[in-house]
Design an enzyme around this catalytic site. Structure first.
Site, PDB file in Angstrom:
ATOM      1  N   ASP A   1       0.840  -1.288   0.068  1.00 23.55           N
ATOM      2  CA  ASP A   1       0.007   0.071  -0.080  1.00 23.55           C
ATOM      3  C   ASP A   1       0.950   1.112   0.035  1.00 23.55           C
ATOM      4  OD1 ASP A   1      -2.892  -1.007   2.134  1.00 23.55           O
ATOM      5  OD2 ASP A   1      -1.985  -1.821   0.416  1.00 23.55           O
TER       6      ASP A   1
ATOM      7  N   GLU B   1       3.821   1.761  -1.199  1.00 23.96           N
ATOM      8  CA  GLU B   1       4.421   1.772  -2.329  1.00 23.96           C
ATOM      9  C   GLU B   1       3.440   2.431  -3.590  1.00 23.96           C
ATOM     10  OE1 GLU B   1       8.053  -1.364  -2.582  1.00 23.96           O
ATOM     11  OE2 GLU B   1       5.966  -1.783  -2.859  1.00 23.96           O
ATOM     12  N   TYR B   2       2.273   1.889  -3.321  1.00 21.95           N
ATOM     13  CA  TYR B   2       1.195   2.579  -4.200  1.00 21.95           C
ATOM     14  C   TYR B   2       1.086   3.765  -4.059  1.00 21.95           C
ATOM     15  CZ  TYR B   2      -3.462   3.577  -6.512  1.00 21.95           C
ATOM     16  OH  TYR B   2      -4.485   3.945  -7.240  1.00 21.95           O
TER      17      TYR B   2
ATOM     18  N   SER C   1     -12.240   6.216  -0.134  1.00 19.16           N
ATOM     19  CA  SER C   1     -11.311   5.566   0.448  1.00 19.16           C
ATOM     20  C   SER C   1     -10.744   6.677   1.632  1.00 19.16           C
ATOM     21  CB  SER C   1     -10.241   5.166  -0.508  1.00 19.16           C
ATOM     22  OG  SER C   1      -9.300   4.155   0.143  1.00 19.16           O
ATOM     23  N   LEU C   2      -9.503   6.348   2.052  1.00 19.58           N
ATOM     24  CA  LEU C   2      -8.907   7.431   3.061  1.00 19.58           C
ATOM     25  C   LEU C   2      -7.665   7.547   2.651  1.00 19.58           C
ATOM     26  CD1 LEU C   2      -9.954   5.908   6.651  1.00 19.58           C
ATOM     27  CD2 LEU C   2     -10.812   7.996   5.632  1.00 19.58           C
TER      28      LEU C   2
ATOM     29  N   LYS D   1      -7.820   1.704  12.863  1.00 18.41           N
ATOM     30  CA  LYS D   1      -8.254   1.432  11.465  1.00 18.41           C
ATOM     31  C   LYS D   1      -8.346  -0.002  11.681  1.00 18.41           C
ATOM     32  CE  LYS D   1      -6.821   2.541   6.738  1.00 18.41           C
ATOM     33  NZ  LYS D   1      -7.148   1.115   6.329  1.00 18.41           N
TER      34      LYS D   1
ATOM     35  N   ASP E   1      -8.344  -3.994  10.538  1.00 18.00           N
ATOM     36  CA  ASP E   1      -7.943  -4.346   9.165  1.00 18.00           C
ATOM     37  C   ASP E   1      -8.693  -5.549   8.633  1.00 18.00           C
ATOM     38  OD1 ASP E   1      -6.158  -4.883   7.203  1.00 18.00           O
ATOM     39  OD2 ASP E   1      -4.364  -5.792   8.342  1.00 18.00           O
TER      40      ASP E   1
ATOM     41  N   ARG F   1     -17.771  -3.444  -0.419  1.00 17.56           N
ATOM     42  CA  ARG F   1     -17.306  -1.761  -0.852  1.00 17.56           C
ATOM     43  C   ARG F   1     -17.229  -2.056  -2.342  1.00 17.56           C
ATOM     44  NH1 ARG F   1     -12.707   0.844  -2.643  1.00 17.56           N
ATOM     45  NH2 ARG F   1     -12.755   2.858  -2.097  1.00 17.56           N
TER      46      ARG F   1
ATOM     47  N   GLU G   1     -16.328  -2.593   9.117  1.00 14.84           N
ATOM     48  CA  GLU G   1     -15.323  -3.581   8.895  1.00 14.84           C
ATOM     49  C   GLU G   1     -15.654  -4.789   9.416  1.00 14.84           C
ATOM     50  OE1 GLU G   1     -13.301  -1.548   6.992  1.00 14.84           O
ATOM     51  OE2 GLU G   1     -11.503  -2.709   6.665  1.00 14.84           O
TER      52      GLU G   1
ATOM     53  N   TYR H   1     -18.379   2.019  11.917  1.00 17.29           N
ATOM     54  CA  TYR H   1     -17.740   3.205  12.500  1.00 17.29           C
ATOM     55  C   TYR H   1     -18.037   4.616  11.662  1.00 17.29           C
ATOM     56  CZ  TYR H   1     -15.028   1.174   8.680  1.00 17.29           C
ATOM     57  OH  TYR H   1     -14.614   0.735   7.325  1.00 17.29           O
TER      58      TYR H   1
ATOM     59  N   LYS I   1     -10.545  11.649  12.463  1.00 20.82           N
ATOM     60  CA  LYS I   1     -11.630  12.147  12.031  1.00 20.82           C
ATOM     61  C   LYS I   1     -11.983  13.501  12.584  1.00 20.82           C
ATOM     62  CE  LYS I   1     -13.674   7.574  10.776  1.00 20.82           C
ATOM     63  NZ  LYS I   1     -14.478   6.725  11.082  1.00 20.82           N
TER      64      LYS I   1
ATOM     65  N   CYS J   1      13.265 -37.872  10.318  1.00 23.10           N
ATOM     66  CA  CYS J   1      14.280 -38.678  10.404  1.00 23.10           C
ATOM     67  C   CYS J   1      14.245 -39.426  11.543  1.00 23.10           C
ATOM     68  CB  CYS J   1      15.777 -37.615  10.868  1.00 23.10           C
ATOM     69  SG  CYS J   1      17.142 -38.533  11.223  1.00 23.10           S
TER      70      CYS J   1
HETATM   71  S1  IVH Z   1     -13.821   5.759   7.930  1.00 20.27           S
HETATM   72  C1  IVH Z   1     -15.481   8.203   4.123  1.00 20.27           C
HETATM   73  N1  IVH Z   1     -12.666   4.311   9.820  1.00 20.27           N
HETATM   74  O1  IVH Z   1      -9.981   1.602   5.885  1.00 20.27           O
HETATM   75  C2  IVH Z   1     -14.583   7.511   5.294  1.00 20.27           C
HETATM   76  N2  IVH Z   1     -12.703   3.647   7.794  1.00 20.27           N
HETATM   77  O2  IVH Z   1      -7.976   2.493   3.890  1.00 20.27           O
HETATM   78  C3  IVH Z   1     -15.052   6.318   5.768  1.00 20.27           C
HETATM   79  N3  IVH Z   1     -11.303   1.374   7.880  1.00 20.27           N
HETATM   80  O3  IVH Z   1     -12.141   2.063   3.153  1.00 20.27           O
HETATM   81  C4  IVH Z   1     -13.990   5.330   6.167  1.00 20.27           C
HETATM   82  N4  IVH Z   1     -11.167   1.054   9.862  1.00 20.27           N
HETATM   83  O4  IVH Z   1     -12.771   0.054   5.009  1.00 20.27           O
HETATM   84  C5  IVH Z   1     -13.185   4.614   8.504  1.00 20.27           C
HETATM   85  N5  IVH Z   1     -12.433   3.368  11.906  1.00 20.27           N
HETATM   86  C6  IVH Z   1     -12.346   3.400  10.570  1.00 20.27           C
HETATM   87  C7  IVH Z   1     -11.843   2.492   9.736  1.00 20.27           C
HETATM   88  C8  IVH Z   1     -11.724   2.636   8.200  1.00 20.27           C
HETATM   89  C9  IVH Z   1     -11.004   0.450   8.891  1.00 20.27           C
HETATM   90  C10 IVH Z   1     -11.072   1.077   6.447  1.00 20.27           C
HETATM   91  C11 IVH Z   1     -12.264   1.459   5.380  1.00 20.27           C
HETATM   92  C12 IVH Z   1     -11.776   2.125   4.308  1.00 20.27           C
HETATM   93  C13 IVH Z   1     -10.090   2.042   4.534  1.00 20.27           C
HETATM   94  C14 IVH Z   1      -9.491   3.019   4.139  1.00 20.27           C
END
Ligand code: IVH
Length: 701
Positions: free
Chosen positions: A54, A56-57, A103-104, A136, A138, A157, A195, A247, A321, A457
């Site tokens: 991720d 590197e991307y 995405s974030l 976050k 996983d 998603r 998630e 979340y 956030k 063995c």
């Molecule tokens: S908020 C519009 N909160 O991370 C924003 N995302 O790399 C909505 N993720 O696509 C996302 N934990 O699948 C949010 N506490 C969290 C999260 C979270 C994991 C995931 C989510 C998102 C990805 C982005």
């Protein structure tokens, strides 16, 4: 879509682009960079098979974004920066999300966070901003719609706009309520994001079950969760014990504004998490923290990273956030991510490396484990230089070759694993991995029953597994030399005072007396325990030898078949198979053991040292009242431990059998007896009795 040649070329360009020192790119590099990004998006989202991390991307994505920001005229409609998401995995019905699932933006250090905060303050005109910080998770991202308080739809998603409809599978997740009183807050329809996870313990159990079935384990709980959501059998989904954190509320449609309770929709993100919690969702209410100002946020996320391994589930970072929902709205979003949130990614637990060599290690029970030596790569704060690659089948299934580029992952407390090899990056110089036919340490031929995945063995004199062999030999259920213990075995071995199993009976006590921590009393205790072990019943010695597939019950069967242990050197595999409960597998193993010259000499040596190899008890105990009767226990006994009950049978002259057959006289049934009871009922000669009835048969009680 991309053939092998294109793949190799694009991957080469990727690497060149990544190692470039200067952050910017030239006009002529823009379109090639877009191609590179498109290629990696396809690998990630369509093929589910990424070639780069991720990080590197993101590095490449940011290069393109920066260039386009500085040269707005160069932006093309199909640039990877111009869309929300990417391709889809086909299968389930497609549904459209009410609000695109963006995405974030990722950040990796304090500067990135300061930058994010500066932009948010500039845009809002505020001096400090209140943030809500949460883990976050996983796992696999989902979106749920509740309408009229009922769970109406669950979806993956997908490409961010359209996802797969997986409502029935979502309903198997116990932490997702099937109904929730949103109407109490004046909400008619709501879309929630979250998630799906498999926690670390369930993941371990799940992987162990796979290994037992001979199926290679999964690399991480994220793959396990994402894969589970796509199963088309809801019962199987339920068995996977998935969990979900919810979340984010992405959309609400107001119903009756005048609620009886007077409750309203919250105006902060943390308030939303409280609301979700209140309505029965597992929101990160207890894991979140509201912090005023970015300095506190930075401190918190860095602190939280240290707690990562202590959590029940995997997280790969934190999400920061803006807490005020009105401010979130004002900040808005780009086509890719909201401007009011950012992910702070922890140290990567994946990395790419090269498979340089494979070494073969001999472990306990003589199992030969291939260990991959790889180009050292940092994975989650640890530099990984070697990884167990389990067995020959695993090497084949992962298609590993010497010289391969490989993807490594270290998931939490799970030991590092090779996720995959990149066959498409091969140059032709890669070499096959050859499994040795003889022990890499003692050169004796290795042995592997067809149904087993592991080569072993079986030479007890092999130095590599000697220590583990001695530990097993002296252990409680084997020769039961109490004062010995694992630590002493290791210590004596390291000091050269103990070299092999016969060495247990040749310990130089004069030297041991001088060792630190050994008083006269402990030496005397050890001496007498060793002396007493020489007369242990033969089955204990057989068990102590650690012959593959020979547990205590089989050891007893074997012991009762001979007058002297070395009689087994005259037994054929067929003759061994005639013994009760000895199948092809056990017979092969026992035959192999007793026909090994080193093992034979070892047994003779033990006999010379005074260890009893004769079967003193052949014919069983007499006069105990159970002579000639055979017993088997099944289910949980109320008064006796299974081992105690079996001991009582034997001390009264009876025999323990390993399975239900017409040779069995009594099946003693405890609670929750299973298939053995069913089988015994079909054989009229077997008497099925209770524990009480069994106890009454014993004259000794
Ligand atoms: S908020 C519009 N909160 O991370 C924003 N995302 O790399 C909505 N993720 O696509 C996302 N934990 O699948 C949010 N506490 C969290 C999260 C979270 C994991 C995931 C989510 C998102 C990805 C982005």
């Amino acid at each position: 879509m991309y053939d092998a040649q294109q793949t190799r070329k694009l991957q080469e360009h990727t690497k060149t682009m990544l190692v470039k020192k200067e952050p910017g790119i030239g006009q002529d590099e823009v379109e090639p960079l877009r191609d590179i990004l498109r290629f990696h998006e396809y690998r990630y989202y369509v093929q589910n098979d990424p070639l780069i991390s991720d990080f590197e991307y993101d590095t490449l994505y940011k290069k393109l974004e920066k260039f386009e920001r500085e040269h707005p005229a160069s932006v093309t409609a199909d640039s990877p920066t111009q869309r929300v998401g990417r391709g889809l995995i086909k299968d389930f019905p497609k549904v459209q999300h009410l609000v695109p699932m963006l995405s974030l933006e990722n950040s990796y250090n304090a500067e990135d966070l300061l930058d994010f905060d500066r932009k948010a303050r500039e845009l809002s005109g505020l001096e400090t901003i209140e943030y809500c910080v949460e883990p976050k998770f996983d796992g696999a991202s989902i979106s749920l719609i509740y309408d009229g308080d009922l769970l109406q739809r669950g979806a993956t998603r997908g490409d961010g706009v359209t996802g797969d409809e997986i409502t029935d599978n979502i309903k198997q997740i116990r932490s997702v309520p099937l109904s929730a009183k949103f109407s109490g807050y004046g909400i008619q329809q709501v879309e929630i994001r979250g998630e799906v996870l498999m926690n670390k313990k369930n993941f371990k159990d799940y992987n162990n079950a796979l290994i037992e079935e001979g199926i290679p384990p999964l690399a991480n709980p994220r793959n396990a969760a994402a894969g589970s959501l796509r199963i088309k059998d809801t019962a199987e989904v339920s068995r996977r014990k998935l969990e979900a954190f919810l979340y984010h509320v992405s959309y609400t449609a107001t119903g009756n504004k005048q609620t009886a309770s007077g409750k309203k929709e919250p105006e902060t993100h943390s308030g939303m998490l409280d609301l979700l919690w209140e309505l029965g969702f597992r929101s990160p209410k207890n894991e979140m923290k509201v912090i005023n100002g970015i300095a506190g946020v930075i401190e918190h996320v860095q602190d939280f990273e240290k707690k990562r391994d202590g959590l029940d589930y995997e997280i790969d970072g934190m999400v920061i956030k803006v807490n005020d929902l009105h401010l979130q709205e004002r900040l808005g979003m780009t086509s890719h991510h909201p401007r009011w949130a950012i992910a702070y990614k922890f140290k990567a637990r994946q990395g790419t490396s090269k498979l340089l060599a494979v070494e073969f290690q001999v472990g306990r029970t003589g199992a030969v484990t291939p260990v991959a030596k790889i180009e050292p790569v940092p994975v989650g704060g640890v530099t990984v230089g070697s990884i167990s690659i389990h067995n020959e089948d695993y090497i084949r299934e992962k298609d590993l070759k010497l010289g391969d580029t490989i993807l490594i992952e270290r998931s939490g407390d799970v030991i590092p694993q090779i996720v995959k090899s990149f066959a498409e990056l091969r140059t032709g110089a890669e070499k096959e991995i050859h499994f040795p036919k003889t022990c890499p340490v003692c050169d004796n031929p290795l042995y592997k029953p067809e149904e087993d995945a592991v080569w072993r063995c079986i030479n007890l004199a092999c130095p590599a597994h000697i220590v583990e062999g001695i530990i097993h030999f002296v252990s409680k259920d084997a020769m039961d030399i109490r004062s010995f213990g694992e630590a002493n075995v290791r210590k004596f071995y390291e000091l050269g005072l103990l070299k092999d199993i016969p060495g247990v009976y040749r310990l130089p006590f004069d030297k041991i007396r001088d060792l630190e921590g050994f008083g006269e009393k402990s030496v005397t205790n050890l001496q007498s325990a060793i002396e007493a072990s020489k007369n242990q019943p033969l089955y204990r010695l057989i068990y102590a030898l650690g012959i593959r597939y020979v547990g205590e019950t089989t050891a007893k069967t074997l012991a009762s078949a001979v007058d002297h242990l070395l009689d087994f050197t005259q037994f054929s595999e067929e003759r061994l198979q005639e013994l009760e409960d000895v199948g092809v597998k056990v017979a092969k193993s026992v035959f192999g053991f007793f026909h090994n010259q080193d093992n034979q000499s070892l047994l003779r040596e033990l006999e010379d040292l005074g260890v009893q190899l004769k079967n003193e008890k052949k014919g069983g105990v007499t006069g105990g009242g159970l002579e000639g009767q055979s017993f088997l226990f099944t289910g949980t006994l109320a008064r006796l431990k299974r081992s105690e009950a079996e001991g009582l049978v034997e001390s009264n002259g009876g025999k323990i059998l390993g399975s239900v057959s017409s040779k069995l006289n009594y099946l003693v049934v405890g609670e929750e007896a299973g298939s053995k009871l069913e089988k015994a009922r079909k054989i009229p000669s077997i008497k099925v009795i209770s524990e009480e009835e069994f106890l009454k048969m014993l004259p000794t009680l």
